[in-house]
Design an enzyme around this catalytic site. Structure first.
Site, PDB file in Angstrom:
ATOM      1  N   GLN A 225       0.830  -1.199   0.000  1.00 40.89           N
ATOM      2  CA  GLN A 225       0.000   0.000   0.000  1.00 40.89           C
ATOM      3  C   GLN A 225       0.867   1.252   0.000  1.00 40.89           C
ATOM      4  O   GLN A 225       1.904   1.304   0.656  1.00 40.89           O
ATOM      5  CB  GLN A 225      -0.923  -0.002   1.217  1.00 40.89           C
ATOM      6  CG  GLN A 225      -2.001   1.062   1.179  1.00 40.89           C
ATOM      7  CD  GLN A 225      -3.120   0.782   2.172  1.00 40.89           C
ATOM      8  OE1 GLN A 225      -3.265  -0.333   2.667  1.00 40.89           O
ATOM      9  NE2 GLN A 225      -3.922   1.780   2.455  1.00 40.89           N
TER      10      GLN A 225
ATOM     11  N   SER B 156       4.106  -5.918   3.126  1.00 43.63           N
ATOM     12  CA  SER B 156       2.818  -5.718   3.794  1.00 43.63           C
ATOM     13  C   SER B 156       1.684  -6.319   2.974  1.00 43.63           C
ATOM     14  O   SER B 156       1.619  -7.520   2.799  1.00 43.63           O
ATOM     15  CB  SER B 156       2.604  -4.227   4.062  1.00 43.63           C
ATOM     16  OG  SER B 156       1.446  -3.997   4.821  1.00 43.63           O
ATOM     17  N   LEU B 157       0.805  -5.499   2.430  1.00 40.97           N
ATOM     18  CA  LEU B 157      -0.280  -5.984   1.577  1.00 40.97           C
ATOM     19  C   LEU B 157       0.242  -6.892   0.464  1.00 40.97           C
ATOM     20  O   LEU B 157      -0.406  -7.873   0.084  1.00 40.97           O
ATOM     21  CB  LEU B 157      -1.015  -4.790   0.971  1.00 40.97           C
ATOM     22  CG  LEU B 157      -1.980  -5.073  -0.182  1.00 40.97           C
ATOM     23  CD1 LEU B 157      -3.194  -5.833   0.313  1.00 40.97           C
ATOM     24  CD2 LEU B 157      -2.383  -3.782  -0.875  1.00 40.97           C
TER      25      LEU B 157
ATOM     26  N   ARG C 271      -9.923  -7.307   5.031  1.00 42.08           N
ATOM     27  CA  ARG C 271      -8.776  -6.720   5.733  1.00 42.08           C
ATOM     28  C   ARG C 271      -8.826  -5.201   5.642  1.00 42.08           C
ATOM     29  O   ARG C 271      -8.640  -4.484   6.635  1.00 42.08           O
ATOM     30  CB  ARG C 271      -7.478  -7.245   5.112  1.00 42.08           C
ATOM     31  CG  ARG C 271      -6.180  -6.720   5.737  1.00 42.08           C
ATOM     32  CD  ARG C 271      -5.002  -7.334   4.962  1.00 42.08           C
ATOM     33  NE  ARG C 271      -3.708  -7.054   5.563  1.00 42.08           N
ATOM     34  CZ  ARG C 271      -2.881  -6.081   5.190  1.00 42.08           C
ATOM     35  NH1 ARG C 271      -3.253  -5.250   4.229  1.00 42.08           N
ATOM     36  NH2 ARG C 271      -1.710  -5.933   5.776  1.00 42.08           N
TER      37      ARG C 271
ATOM     38  N   HIS D 196       0.385  -1.570  11.062  1.00 42.62           N
ATOM     39  CA  HIS D 196       1.481  -2.300  11.693  1.00 42.62           C
ATOM     40  C   HIS D 196       1.827  -1.714  13.066  1.00 42.62           C
ATOM     41  O   HIS D 196       3.001  -1.566  13.425  1.00 42.62           O
ATOM     42  CB  HIS D 196       2.709  -2.330  10.780  1.00 42.62           C
ATOM     43  CG  HIS D 196       2.420  -2.912   9.431  1.00 42.62           C
ATOM     44  ND1 HIS D 196       2.124  -4.241   9.257  1.00 42.62           N
ATOM     45  CD2 HIS D 196       2.340  -2.332   8.207  1.00 42.62           C
ATOM     46  CE1 HIS D 196       1.891  -4.459   7.961  1.00 42.62           C
ATOM     47  NE2 HIS D 196       2.003  -3.316   7.316  1.00 42.62           N
TER      48      HIS D 196
ATOM     49  N   GLN E  74       0.706  -9.825  11.220  1.00 42.30           N
ATOM     50  CA  GLN E  74       1.319  -8.836  10.324  1.00 42.30           C
ATOM     51  C   GLN E  74       0.647  -7.467  10.462  1.00 42.30           C
ATOM     52  O   GLN E  74       1.273  -6.431  10.262  1.00 42.30           O
ATOM     53  CB  GLN E  74       1.229  -9.344   8.879  1.00 42.30           C
ATOM     54  CG  GLN E  74       1.946  -8.473   7.873  1.00 42.30           C
ATOM     55  CD  GLN E  74       1.155  -8.321   6.595  1.00 42.30           C
ATOM     56  OE1 GLN E  74       0.009  -7.890   6.603  1.00 42.30           O
ATOM     57  NE2 GLN E  74       1.781  -8.678   5.483  1.00 42.30           N
TER      58      GLN E  74
END
Length: 419
Positions: free
Chosen positions: A11, A92-93, A117, A201, A250
């Protein structure tokens, strides 16, 4: 390219127009957008290609848009380059894109998971607020020490991304993040406020992580041989059960990208290809592993370089290329493509005559057991181009035919043949 890693964008890489190039040129990529639209119930290609800045930075939109674009690009890569990577990872994503590309998660399931999510994370933002800022130029331990000064019962700020030795991202309550950034700037850091209005996060995402852990139980992950590196532990997942455990974690734990890169280099990775919008991960590679060659599949010049490097992996030298097959593909495409032009004179000049000349010359050469040269392949290509124009073939169909023509080893010679 003995050991290539595919890494997927996270992202913050989104932009209006992302994925349009592969959508226009690859049937496989178009199918990804169409499948996503069917599952999500709206035209996601329009969001990706025409979405406003405000539309694209909204978490509920951003995550599914980047996932879809990344998988569309991966399908284009798979079709055009086809080299199997040594391992995969995602920032991440992007980890969800890596799980799909590795075969561990179905795309349709990933869409549903990522859509949820995004909504869960957006809900957490709406309830608690927060923001993220990138810190450049200071070691992470210095950044963490300053963060610790502003953490208390009512305020949270922490490192959310360890991107490189001199680049970290912090997340938390807006006031605390602002205070940390002010102090770090006085110490010489460069501060970039991210277009992510959320404390990803960080512990502020705990509610979203807890709900995500429950939701993941409705889906099945597959065991495949392709290693996928987890953001949480900076090493590959051991098995599918670990995926169920670490994906929710995560959301609240930092992305250990610096360590993930070092792990890949330690395992012998010599080439990294970023799949997804922009080239953030390519740029980070220079700071984490300067001896690893890095490319972005969203940059035309990089794609051409990947093609050239892929030729050596196919084990075919320039003077060993079988141009006979290329010419046969031109002839087959010329005769099999549907005609939309009923002007007999134009058809005779633009289709019949050039087709007949190439076909007769080629089969005479073949009867004499001769190998075609690149120059003869070039003539066949221009014949096919003339045929497609005269037959009034649509741009989409023409692009598809040409991508099929220059698949594999021939992709290295696009400029030589078409120039």
């Amino acid at each position: 390219m003995k050991k290539t890693a595919l890494v997927f964008s996270g992202q913050g890489s989104q932009y209006s127009g992302m994925g349009k190039m592969v959508y226009d040129n690859y049937k496989e990529a178009r199918q990804v957008y169409e499948e996503a639209a069917d599952i999500l119930g709206f035209n996601i290609s329009k969001l990706c290609f025409e979405g406003s800045r405000d539309d694209l930075i909204s978490t509920k939109n951003t995550q599914i848009a980047i996932l879809t674009t990344s998988i569309a690009m991966y399908k284009a890569y798979e079709h055009e380059i086809g080299l199997e990577p040594y391992c995969m990872a995602g920032h991440s994503l992007g980890e969800y894109s890596a799980l799909v590309a590795s075969g561990k998660l179905k795309f349709q399931d990933a869409l549903k998971i990522v859509e949820t999510r995004g909504k869960l994370m957006q809900d957490a933002v709406n309830e608690k607020g927060g923001c993220m800022s990138c810190i450049i130029g200071l070691d992470s331990h210095i950044v963490q020490n300053v963060c610790n000064k502003y953490c208390n019962r009512d305020s949270v700020v922490m490192i959310s991304n360890y991107n490189s030795p001199k680049q970290s991202v912090i997340s938390g309550n807006e006031e605390a993040v602002t205070s940390v950034c002010r102090e770090l700037e006085e110490m010489g850091a460069k501060i970039i406020e991210l277009e992510v209005r959320a404390p990803f996060h960080s512990i502020l995402m705990k509610d979203a992580a807890d709900k995500m852990a429950v939701y993941l139980g409705d889906f099945k992950f597959q065991d495949t041989k392709m290693p996928v590196i987890s953001n949480v532990k900076a090493e590959p997942y051991n098995d599918t059960m670990e995926i169920y455990k670490l994906l929710p974690e995560q959301i609240v734990k930092p992305v250990r990208w610096n360590e993930s890169m070092i792990f890949m280099e330690y395992m012998g990775v010599d080439t990294l290809i970023e799949i997804g919008p922009k080239s953030v991960l390519k740029k980070l590679t220079k700071h984490n592993c300067p001896y690893v060659d890095a490319y972005s599949y969203d940059i035309d010049e990089d794609v051409r370089e990947i093609r050239k490097k892929a030729v050596s992996c196919y084990g075919v030298k320039k003077d060993e290329v079988d141009w006979n097959i290329f010419i046969e593909k031109c002839i087959a495409s010329a005769i099999s493509t549907k005609n939309h032009n009923w002007d007999e004179k134009e058809y005779d000049e633009g289709v019949v005559k050039p087709y007949r000349m190439i076909k007769e010359d080629y089969y005479l050469m073949k009867d004499n057991n001769e190998k075609a040269t690149m120059e003869e392949a070039k003539k066949a290509y221009h014949m096919l181009s003339s045929v497609l124009v005269t037959k009034k073939v649509s741009d989409d169909e023409r692009n598809y035919i040409m991508n099929e023509l220059f698949y594999g080893i021939y992709s290295n010679y696009v400029d030589d043949i078409a120039g």
